[in-house]
Scaffold this active site. Structure first.
Site, mmCIF file in Angstrom:
data_model
loop_
_atom_site.group_PDB
_atom_site.id
_atom_site.type_symbol
_atom_site.label_atom_id
_atom_site.label_comp_id
_atom_site.label_asym_id
_atom_site.label_seq_id
_atom_site.Cartn_x
_atom_site.Cartn_y
_atom_site.Cartn_z
ATOM 1 N N GLY A 45 38.179 13.974 -109.185
ATOM 2 C CA GLY A 45 39.131 14.471 -108.207
ATOM 3 C C GLY A 45 38.560 15.683 -107.504
ATOM 4 N N GLN A 50 38.809 23.257 -102.874
ATOM 5 C CA GLN A 50 37.554 23.324 -103.622
ATOM 6 C C GLN A 50 36.319 23.244 -102.724
ATOM 7 O OE1 GLN A 50 39.104 20.340 -106.679
ATOM 8 N NE2 GLN A 50 37.678 21.619 -107.847
ATOM 9 N N CYS A 108 37.069 21.168 -114.464
ATOM 10 C CA CYS A 108 37.263 21.376 -113.033
ATOM 11 C C CYS A 108 35.908 21.694 -112.407
ATOM 12 C CB CYS A 108 38.245 22.530 -112.807
ATOM 13 S SG CYS A 108 38.597 22.853 -111.076
ATOM 14 N N GLU A 151 44.978 18.057 -109.228
ATOM 15 C CA GLU A 151 44.579 18.222 -107.826
ATOM 16 C C GLU A 151 45.715 18.781 -106.969
ATOM 17 O OE1 GLU A 151 41.502 18.233 -107.258
ATOM 18 O OE2 GLU A 151 40.936 17.221 -109.107
#
Length: 191
Positions: A45, A50, A108, A151
């Site tokens: 994801g 990001q 992450c 997300e």
């Protein structure tokens, strides 16, 4: 085009994403870049924040994960998870279904090599627009539900460290402080 993934300490990670008014050619290109970046980074994801853009769009693909199953329902009927992959969510809204939670490992891309068990609702309802701007609704569970929630948290400026218990976060503090300092030093050099 593969975009650079920003790391913890970058201020955009704490920004709430701006709603996308229309899926324009610019948005479609951004979605393609997000997907390319997610695959190049070996993630499941990736949210707009990001890659340093505070928009309400994220991409997910859980097909490569075989040890953590996902469930999917569309129009009240079970559906193959693959039928939605890769998943693009524009302006998503997520609602927990019931009170059942599940605790499981999360990582992450903005926190390299950091993992923790996070408790989240087991099943969620999702409504969003797809990559073409069409309405999309589904119910999901397992890894897909976890990925969607992770997300969508990003789209709201919430990080997975905010969901950790205090002991876990305290144990990661030295790594977090170091990563944040590196990120801030890199941003200062760019000015």
């Amino acid at each position: 085009m593969t975009l650079p993934v920003v790391k913890y300490g970058h201020p955009v990670l704490r920004q709430k994403g701006e709603e996308i008014k229309a899926v324009t050619p610019e948005v479609r290109q951004f979605i393609a870049d997000l997907l390319e970046t997610m695959y190049a980074s070996h993630g499941i994801g990736l949210a707009a924040q990001q890659v340093a853009r505070a928009w309400r769009v994220t991409v997910i693909d859980v097909r490569e994960v075989s040890d953590r199953p996902s469930t999917l329902e569309r129009a009240g009927k079970p559906a193959p998870v693959e039928s939605l992959m890769p998943l693009v969510l524009v302006n998503p809204v997520v609602s927990p279904v019931g009170r059942q939670t599940n605790t499981g490992p999360e990582g992450c891309l903005s926190f390299p090599e950091m993992f923790a068990d996070i408790t989240r609702p087991e099943i969620v309802d999702v409504s969003a627009l797809d990559a073409e701007g069409r309405p999309l609704e589904f119910r999901c569970g397992g890894l897909l539900a976890r990925a969607v929630q992770h997300e969508v948290d990003h789209l709201n400026g919430i990080l997975f460290i905010d969901r950790m218990d205090a002991d876990t976060r305290a144990s990661l503090k030295p790594q977090l402080d170091k990563l944040q300092a590196q990120t801030k030093a890199g941003l200062a050099r760019q000015r």
